[in-house]
Design a protein around this motif. Structure first.
Motif, PDB file in Angstrom:
ATOM      1  N   ARG A 174     -15.505  56.464  91.362  1.00  0.00           N
ATOM      2  CA  ARG A 174     -14.079  56.119  91.325  1.00  0.00           C
ATOM      3  C   ARG A 174     -13.263  57.295  90.790  1.00  0.00           C
ATOM      4  N   ARG A 215     -20.515  47.602  96.833  1.00  0.00           N
ATOM      5  CA  ARG A 215     -19.794  46.777  97.808  1.00  0.00           C
ATOM      6  C   ARG A 215     -18.333  46.620  97.367  1.00  0.00           C
ATOM      7  N   ALA A 268     -16.529  49.825  98.000  1.00  0.00           N
ATOM      8  CA  ALA A 268     -16.211  49.995  99.423  1.00  0.00           C
ATOM      9  C   ALA A 268     -15.029  49.114  99.818  1.00  0.00           C
ATOM     10  N   ALA A 269     -14.973  47.926  99.222  1.00  0.00           N
ATOM     11  CA  ALA A 269     -13.936  46.963  99.618  1.00  0.00           C
ATOM     12  C   ALA A 269     -12.582  47.267  98.985  1.00  0.00           C
ATOM     13  N   THR A 270     -12.587  47.990  97.876  1.00  0.00           N
ATOM     14  CA  THR A 270     -11.317  48.198  97.170  1.00  0.00           C
ATOM     15  C   THR A 270     -10.924  49.669  97.070  1.00  0.00           C
ATOM     16  N   VAL A 300     -11.876  52.458  98.431  1.00  0.00           N
ATOM     17  CA  VAL A 300     -11.693  53.302  99.622  1.00  0.00           C
ATOM     18  C   VAL A 300     -10.937  52.557 100.725  1.00  0.00           C
ATOM     19  N   LYS A 301     -10.356  51.425 100.359  1.00  0.00           N
ATOM     20  CA  LYS A 301      -9.726  50.539 101.353  1.00  0.00           C
ATOM     21  C   LYS A 301      -8.722  51.275 102.243  1.00  0.00           C
ATOM     22  N   ASP A 302      -7.913  52.122 101.637  1.00  0.00           N
ATOM     23  CA  ASP A 302      -6.875  52.790 102.419  1.00  0.00           C
ATOM     24  C   ASP A 302      -7.250  54.216 102.795  1.00  0.00           C
ATOM     25  N   ARG A 303      -8.539  54.521 102.721  1.00  0.00           N
ATOM     26  CA  ARG A 303      -9.007  55.865 103.048  1.00  0.00           C
ATOM     27  C   ARG A 303     -10.030  55.780 104.187  1.00  0.00           C
ATOM     28  N   GLN A 337     -18.535  50.696 108.367  1.00  0.00           N
ATOM     29  CA  GLN A 337     -18.804  49.625 107.400  1.00  0.00           C
ATOM     30  C   GLN A 337     -19.726  50.129 106.298  1.00  0.00           C
ATOM     31  N   HIS A 338     -19.593  49.557 105.124  1.00  0.00           N
ATOM     32  CA  HIS A 338     -20.534  49.826 104.035  1.00  0.00           C
ATOM     33  C   HIS A 338     -21.926  49.337 104.447  1.00  0.00           C
TER      34      HIS A 338
END
Ligand SMILES: NC(=O)c1ccc[n+]([C@@H]2O[C@H](COP(=O)([O-])OP(=O)(O)OC[C@H]3O[C@@H](n4cnc5c(N)ncnc54)[C@H](OP(=O)(O)O)[C@@H]3O)[C@@H](O)[C@H]2O)c1
Length: 231
Positions: free
Chosen positions: A120, A165, A168-170, A172-175, A218-219
């Motif tokens: 992060r 998980r 990946a869901a939060t 990098v959400k907008d990357r 996808q992760h």
């Protein structure tokens, strides 16, 4: 093609050191970390022989101040691959009946919390189209656990899988960033022991292929052959 840059965290020995060597041989520029001068002799030798392709950084992932300092030193970097490899097997006695709070905290912090905290913190250094990968283990798969044993190590890697998980869901959400959770196979390292079927070279060759290959956005939880594992 532009030279790609990898940051490998936990590269003083074993799989991290092997991956630093393998990626450099494939033309990558590699920034590889060790905990400090005492543990980085093998890495420093590879760096010396690499003609500048491998440089050495230092961090103990359990030390937040060192993470802040590393992020500052890497402020000008644009990284294609961040691989958090550092991990421990934990205490010999892996029983929930007898584990001490200190041992439990040590394995959970090292294998689960610190890798994701580090990712992060360093995410702004990872370029669009890049990859963030975490070295987990098949032993972190709840679905695959038919035998038990090494229970605290399993739990720490299951926690890592869950946290990756969430990452990946939060985070990098907008990357446009690929997140991979990896299993290297059972490998003859200090951790894997002499009975493991795979050499470091076999494992890192497969892992490097997986990391270099494009794939699902996808992760995914992948082993060193690229096979998808169940969570
Ligand atoms: N070998 C296997 O069969 C196997 C199987 C599945 C998953 N894995 C995973 O693969 C990764 C590498 O394993 P390995 O077999 O290469 O193990 P290893 O030979 O024991 O190496 C572990 C690496 O992690 C580093 N490390 C540990 N704690 C750290 C900390 N607090 N801060 C920074 N670095 C730290 C070590 O640095 P020092 O030299 O300073 O201790 C070393 O570079 C681990 O995450 C492990 O769980 C291994």
């Amino acid at each position: 093609m532009a030279v790609r840059t990898a940051l490998i965290v936990g590269a003083s020995r074993g799989l991290g050191l092997g991956l630093a060597s393998e990626l450099a041989a494939r033309g990558w520029r590699v920034i590889a970390t060790a905990r400090g001068p005492d543990t980085s002799q093998g890495l420093r030798a590879i760096a010396r022989e690499s003609g500048g392709k491998v440089t050495v950084e230092s961090i103990d992932i359990l030390q937040p101040a060192q993470l802040v300092a590393l992020a500052q030193r890497l402020a000008g970097e644009s990284i294609d691959l961040l691989l958090v490899n550092a991990g421990i097997a934990g205490a010999r006695d892996q029983s929930v009946d007898t584990v001490t709070d200190e041992e439990l905290a040590h394995i959970m912090r090292t294998n689960a919390i610190a890798p994701v905290r580090l990712a992060r913190r360093l995410l702004p250094r990872v370029k669009e189209g890049g990859t963030v990968a975490f070295m987990s283990s098949r032993m972190g798969s709840v679905a695959d656990n038919q035998t038990g044993g090494m229970d605290l190590y399993r739990a720490s890697k299951a926690a890592l899988n869950s946290l990756t998980r969430g990452f990946a869901a939060t985070a990098v959400k907008d990357r446009v960033i690929r997140v991979l959770t990896l299993h290297p196979g059972w490998v003859r390292t200090d951790m894997g022991g002499a009975d493991a079927p795979l050499s470091i070279e076999e494992s890192v060759r497969g892992l490097a292929d997986v990391l270099e290959r494009g794939g699902s956005p996808q992760h995914q939880f992948l082993d060193y052959t690229g096979q998808e594992l169940s969570w």
